[in-house]
Scaffold this motif. Structure first.
Motif, PDB file in Angstrom:
ATOM      1  N   ASP A 137     -12.184   2.498  10.384  1.00  0.00           N
ATOM      2  CA  ASP A 137     -11.347   1.308  10.246  1.00  0.00           C
ATOM      3  C   ASP A 137     -12.100   0.058  10.688  1.00  0.00           C
ATOM      4  O   ASP A 137     -12.009  -0.997  10.050  1.00  0.00           O
ATOM      5  CB  ASP A 137     -10.074   1.473  11.082  1.00  0.00           C
ATOM      6  CG  ASP A 137      -9.239   2.658  10.621  1.00  0.00           C
ATOM      7  OD1 ASP A 137      -9.396   3.072   9.458  1.00  0.00           O
ATOM      8  OD2 ASP A 137      -8.422   3.162  11.430  1.00  0.00           O
ATOM      9  N   ARG A 179      -5.442  -0.882   8.014  1.00  0.00           N
ATOM     10  CA  ARG A 179      -5.980   0.470   8.136  1.00  0.00           C
ATOM     11  C   ARG A 179      -5.501   1.140   9.429  1.00  0.00           C
ATOM     12  O   ARG A 179      -5.221   2.346   9.446  1.00  0.00           O
ATOM     13  CB  ARG A 179      -7.505   0.427   8.087  1.00  0.00           C
ATOM     14  CG  ARG A 179      -8.067   0.075   6.710  1.00  0.00           C
ATOM     15  CD  ARG A 179      -9.588   0.031   6.753  1.00  0.00           C
ATOM     16  NE  ARG A 179     -10.142   1.372   7.027  1.00  0.00           N
ATOM     17  CZ  ARG A 179     -10.519   2.235   6.097  1.00  0.00           C
ATOM     18  NH1 ARG A 179     -10.382   1.921   4.812  1.00  0.00           N
ATOM     19  NH2 ARG A 179     -11.035   3.397   6.425  1.00  0.00           N
ATOM     20  N   HIS A 200      -2.186   4.811   8.408  1.00  0.00           N
ATOM     21  CA  HIS A 200      -2.633   6.208   8.314  1.00  0.00           C
ATOM     22  C   HIS A 200      -1.501   7.153   7.923  1.00  0.00           C
ATOM     23  O   HIS A 200      -1.764   8.288   7.537  1.00  0.00           O
ATOM     24  CB  HIS A 200      -3.240   6.646   9.652  1.00  0.00           C
ATOM     25  CG  HIS A 200      -4.609   6.096   9.881  1.00  0.00           C
ATOM     26  ND1 HIS A 200      -5.761   6.749   9.492  1.00  0.00           N
ATOM     27  CD2 HIS A 200      -5.031   4.931  10.452  1.00  0.00           C
ATOM     28  CE1 HIS A 200      -6.817   6.038   9.823  1.00  0.00           C
ATOM     29  NE2 HIS A 200      -6.408   4.914  10.411  1.00  0.00           N
ATOM     30  N   GLN A 231       0.822  -1.209   0.000  1.00  0.00           N
ATOM     31  CA  GLN A 231       0.000   0.000   0.000  1.00  0.00           C
ATOM     32  C   GLN A 231       0.858   1.261   0.000  1.00  0.00           C
ATOM     33  O   GLN A 231       0.329   2.362   0.148  1.00  0.00           O
ATOM     34  CB  GLN A 231      -0.905   0.008   1.241  1.00  0.00           C
ATOM     35  CG  GLN A 231      -1.881  -1.152   1.304  1.00  0.00           C
ATOM     36  CD  GLN A 231      -2.853  -1.143   0.138  1.00  0.00           C
ATOM     37  OE1 GLN A 231      -3.352  -0.092  -0.268  1.00  0.00           O
ATOM     38  NE2 GLN A 231      -3.119  -2.332  -0.404  1.00  0.00           N
TER      39      GLN A 231
END
Length: 412
Positions: free
Chosen positions: A170, A252, A256, A87
């Motif tokens: 989340d 999640r 952040h 990610q």
């Protein structure tokens, strides 16, 4: 005949070696020849060393530490680290508390494992650092300093499905979690709701109808950042990450920010003596200065005393003179017992091999064997070889004469 032989030998030797007289003859092959002969072995060893080093360098570095991001086993978190990297999140681990605190101050998300290994002051420093903190907790771990929430032992079976039950984005993305071992409350020790805290994935009442326990909790930190607590750290391991929404919640919660620093307080670097705040900062310099002074003094004193110089004896002392001198010393010291012991020990050392006995056998066995050979009474020999020491010069002289007579009898 002899001169002719010598002349022939000398001529043959000179023709064979073609070397001037007095030259030393080389033994073996020259060094260059030996090196060329060993070249294949050296090349093979170098090739083997290169293969071993390349294997060690190219082999991936993995560990077996639980919850480590380089642990590919069921207890590790390598899968979660790879999901975060996919990610675009940078993930690294550190074992230095100062590095972890600095990274949090720079805005990185700190994944904190084993928070109970930090002191309350260290947890307070982390709460004020400025970065988000994600606690991967376990049963009954202390969060004091980070939050007023309490980690409890309320648990559910792995077959249980936990619903989000809150409005946290989340938690809503994860939707469901497998049963959790351990939980966290959204209230303080007095049962009052923590301002700004949100509990998700409720396990049910833990200490009464008004105090619920949750598998996931978010709460604000004094710095304005966010604290996220995953009560069961097994939810993020390689073995459980694919179950229900565990992977979605973990990615999640940790994703952040662009960097995640993984810090396990159980495996932190050991603080050395110099890092203790109770010691003055100048102590290492003072110790080094003291060592330098001691080294200088040792050098000065050593040069002053000089090196050790051997002092050879000016003359050669004959053994008989040494024996007589030692005897005079014994007589002057009136050490009849020591002199008698030396005489008896010498006699026993000479009699044992003569009688076919071991070198360290007992004196009684020597007396028995000597009695059989000489015909002398065994009690007399026992008294002679191991009796009480003499008390005057005459008794010592008599003992020496009797021992000499015994040896003569055995040798005859």
């Amino acid at each position: 005949m002899s001169p002719a032989t010598d002349t022939t030998t000398g001529t043959a030797t000179g023709a064979g070696t073609n070397r001037p007289a007095g030259a030393s003859q080389a033994v073996g092959d020259p060094l260059g020849t030996r090196l060329r002969r060993a070249r294949p072995v050296v090349l093979a060893l170098l090739l083997l060393t290169a293969v071993v080093l390349s294997t060690l360098c190219l082999r991936p570095q993995v560990s077996k530490v639980p919850l480590a991001i380089d642990n590919p086993t069921s207890t590790g978190t390598m899968a979660l680290a790879e999901l975060l990297r996919a990610q675009g999140v940078s993930v690294r681990s550190t074992s230095s508390w100062s590095d972890a605190l600095t990274a949090s101050q720079d805005g990185a998300t700190l994944a904190l494992v084993s928070p109970q290994s930090l002191s309350p002051d260290e947890r307070e420093d982390l709460a004020r650092a400025g970065g988000d903190v994600v606690v991967l907790s376990d049963l009954y771990q202390s969060l004091a300093g980070l939050t007023q929430a309490t980690v409890t032992g309320a648990s559910t079976s792995k077959d249980t499905v936990l619903e989000a039950g809150c409005q946290d984005p989340d938690a809503l993305a994860a939707a469901r979690l497998p049963g959790a071992r351990g939980s966290v409350t959204a209230t303080d020790t007095s049962g009052h709701q923590i301002p700004g805290a949100t509990g998700c994935f409720p396990l049910g009442p833990s200490a009464g109808p008004s105090q619920h326990s949750y598998a996931y909790l978010t709460a604000p930190l004094p710095s304005g950042a966010t604290l996220r607590v995953i009560a069961d750290n097994q939810l993020v391991t390689n073995a459980t990450l694919a179950q229900q929404g565990a992977a979605a919640l973990a990615v999640r919660a940790l994703g952040h920010h662009r960097e995640v620093v993984w810090f396990d307080a159980d495996y932190r670097d050991v603080t050395s003596l110099w890092d203790s705040p109770d010691l003055p900062r100048q102590l290492p310099v003072l110790v080094l200065l003291a060592l330098a002074v001691l080294a200088a003094l040792a050098g000065v004193r050593g040069r002053r005393m000089g090196r050790l110089v051997p002092d050879p004896l000016p003359v050669v002392v004959r053994s008989t003179e040494t024996t007589l001198g030692r005897g005079h010393l014994y007589r002057r010291a009136h050490d009849h017992a020591h002199a008698a012991g030396v005489l008896r020990a010498g006699t026993l050392a000479r009699l044992r091999p003569r009688l076919g006995l071991p070198r360290h056998c007992e004196t009684a066995l020597v007396a028995q064997a000597a009695a059989r050979v000489t015909g002398l009474p065994e009690p007399y020999l026992d008294q002679l070889l191991a009796g009480p020491p003499p008390h005057d010069n005459q008794a010592l002289t008599d003992l020496a004469s009797q021992l000499d007579h015994l040896e003569s009898e055995v040798h005859s």
